[in-house]
Design a protein around this motif. Sequence first.
Motif, PDB file in Angstrom:
ATOM      1  N   ILE A  49      12.530  16.014   7.425  1.00 42.26           N
ATOM      2  CA  ILE A  49      11.681  15.243   8.327  1.00 42.26           C
ATOM      3  C   ILE A  49      10.228  15.657   8.146  1.00 42.26           C
ATOM      4  O   ILE A  49       9.912  16.844   8.078  1.00 42.26           O
ATOM      5  CB  ILE A  49      12.092  15.473   9.800  1.00 42.26           C
ATOM      6  CG1 ILE A  49      13.544  15.033  10.033  1.00 42.26           C
ATOM      7  CG2 ILE A  49      11.147  14.754  10.749  1.00 42.26           C
ATOM      8  CD1 ILE A  49      13.789  13.556   9.924  1.00 42.26           C
ATOM      9  N   ASP A  50       9.347  14.651   8.067  1.00 44.66           N
ATOM     10  CA  ASP A  50       7.910  14.930   8.058  1.00 44.66           C
ATOM     11  C   ASP A  50       7.470  15.121   9.503  1.00 44.66           C
ATOM     12  O   ASP A  50       7.435  14.170  10.282  1.00 44.66           O
ATOM     13  CB  ASP A  50       7.159  13.761   7.422  1.00 44.66           C
ATOM     14  CG  ASP A  50       5.643  13.982   7.407  1.00 44.66           C
ATOM     15  OD1 ASP A  50       5.196  15.078   7.821  1.00 44.66           O
ATOM     16  OD2 ASP A  50       4.921  13.059   7.009  1.00 44.66           O
ATOM     17  N   SER A  51       7.173  16.357   9.859  1.00 47.18           N
ATOM     18  CA  SER A  51       6.801  16.657  11.242  1.00 47.18           C
ATOM     19  C   SER A  51       5.300  16.787  11.432  1.00 47.18           C
ATOM     20  O   SER A  51       4.834  17.204  12.495  1.00 47.18           O
ATOM     21  CB  SER A  51       7.483  17.961  11.684  1.00 47.18           C
ATOM     22  OG  SER A  51       7.100  19.026  10.830  1.00 47.18           O
ATOM     23  N   SER A  52       4.524  16.400  10.406  1.00 42.18           N
ATOM     24  CA  SER A  52       3.074  16.610  10.458  1.00 42.18           C
ATOM     25  C   SER A  52       2.394  15.776  11.541  1.00 42.18           C
ATOM     26  O   SER A  52       1.310  16.128  12.012  1.00 42.18           O
ATOM     27  CB  SER A  52       2.451  16.291   9.093  1.00 42.18           C
ATOM     28  OG  SER A  52       2.682  14.936   8.733  1.00 42.18           O
ATOM     29  N   GLN A  53       3.039  14.677  11.939  1.00 43.60           N
ATOM     30  CA  GLN A  53       2.447  13.814  12.960  1.00 43.60           C
ATOM     31  C   GLN A  53       3.051  14.032  14.344  1.00 43.60           C
ATOM     32  O   GLN A  53       2.765  13.280  15.278  1.00 43.60           O
ATOM     33  CB  GLN A  53       2.616  12.332  12.564  1.00 43.60           C
ATOM     34  CG  GLN A  53       2.040  11.975  11.206  1.00 43.60           C
ATOM     35  CD  GLN A  53       0.549  12.248  11.125  1.00 43.60           C
ATOM     36  OE1 GLN A  53      -0.211  11.849  12.019  1.00 43.60           O
ATOM     37  NE2 GLN A  53       0.126  12.937  10.072  1.00 43.60           N
ATOM     38  N   ASP A  54       3.894  15.045  14.474  1.00 41.96           N
ATOM     39  CA  ASP A  54       4.535  15.290  15.768  1.00 41.96           C
ATOM     40  C   ASP A  54       3.503  15.661  16.825  1.00 41.96           C
ATOM     41  O   ASP A  54       2.556  16.410  16.558  1.00 41.96           O
ATOM     42  CB  ASP A  54       5.557  16.426  15.658  1.00 41.96           C
ATOM     43  CG  ASP A  54       6.828  15.992  14.955  1.00 41.96           C
ATOM     44  OD1 ASP A  54       6.967  14.789  14.687  1.00 41.96           O
ATOM     45  OD2 ASP A  54       7.678  16.862  14.673  1.00 41.96           O
TER      46      ASP A  54
END
Length: 322
Positions: free
Chosen positions: A229-234
């Motif tokens: 999962i790309d969590s960079s925008q969380d």
Amino acid sequence: MTHTSPSLIVEVIARYDEALDIVVFELADPHGRELPAFSAGAHIDVRVKDGVIRQYSLCNHSDERDRYLIGVLRDPASRGGSSAMHDEIQIGDLVQISAPKNHFPLKPAQRIVLLAGGIGITPLLCMAERLAHTDGAFELHYCTRSRERTAFYQRLVEADFAAQVHFHFDDGEPSQHLNLDTLLGQPDADTRVYVCGPKGFIDAVMTTCKANGWPNDQVHTEYFSGAEIDSSQDGSFEVRIASSGESFTVPADKTVHQVLSENGIEVMVSCEQGVCGTCLTRVLEGEPDHRDLYLEDHEHAANDQFTPCCSRSKSKVLVLDL
């Protein structure tokens, strides 16, 4: 604190190297009693050490009650489970496990196609033996990087169903590589497909099945690790406890489970990757951001439950049935 509910104590009565980086453990009751029955595709939770619970498929014949066999791959990216199993668990050790559970059961069909990638052979081996025992029509396709990484090779070539087993090695001749379009090009209403292995392998099978029109309910999967999962925008969001009205902020760098645990609200977790379903929690209000590989698409769409070990929220507030 991460925890689950293992209820059995078993002894490691044997362990051996089955293939490169794969160790098999044989577990039995220390007093010689029968172990709980299980069905093909089942797994057990193993308390590897304090705070570390992992799931391993049972890979012996499902009629056996005197032992459980599990195969464990040493994962280079181990979070403490597989490396501890390889390095610390020895013959004579007592280990705490759960009773068998089955989220990946065999369902009736005139024909079964079993697709194994790497260590994903473990539940499918048990299925193949069960189908052979009941005269079911099936074929097993087993994909590995090389012969030396192929667990249970000898057991399969010596099985009475060896003619139904097809090995596909990445380093082998191109002609023996698995061609998914050939195998799954034509949907068949009388066939079920079972696939287990690394996420990339399962995704390739699922993509092929979808492109060729296989109905979702004829294709069955079991993942061993969570989705990347790309969590960079969380961002942060709130979770509210329905029973008490308490509300907690879940920051970008913590899971719902972690925040609840820090505030004295325990949700049983196990895999912490959204593959086992242990922590499944009802959602009363709000829209989850589903990041698990356990729930099916229609269950995600219902938005009435989620996995707090890895999933987040698309809405500002999630109200949980806790």
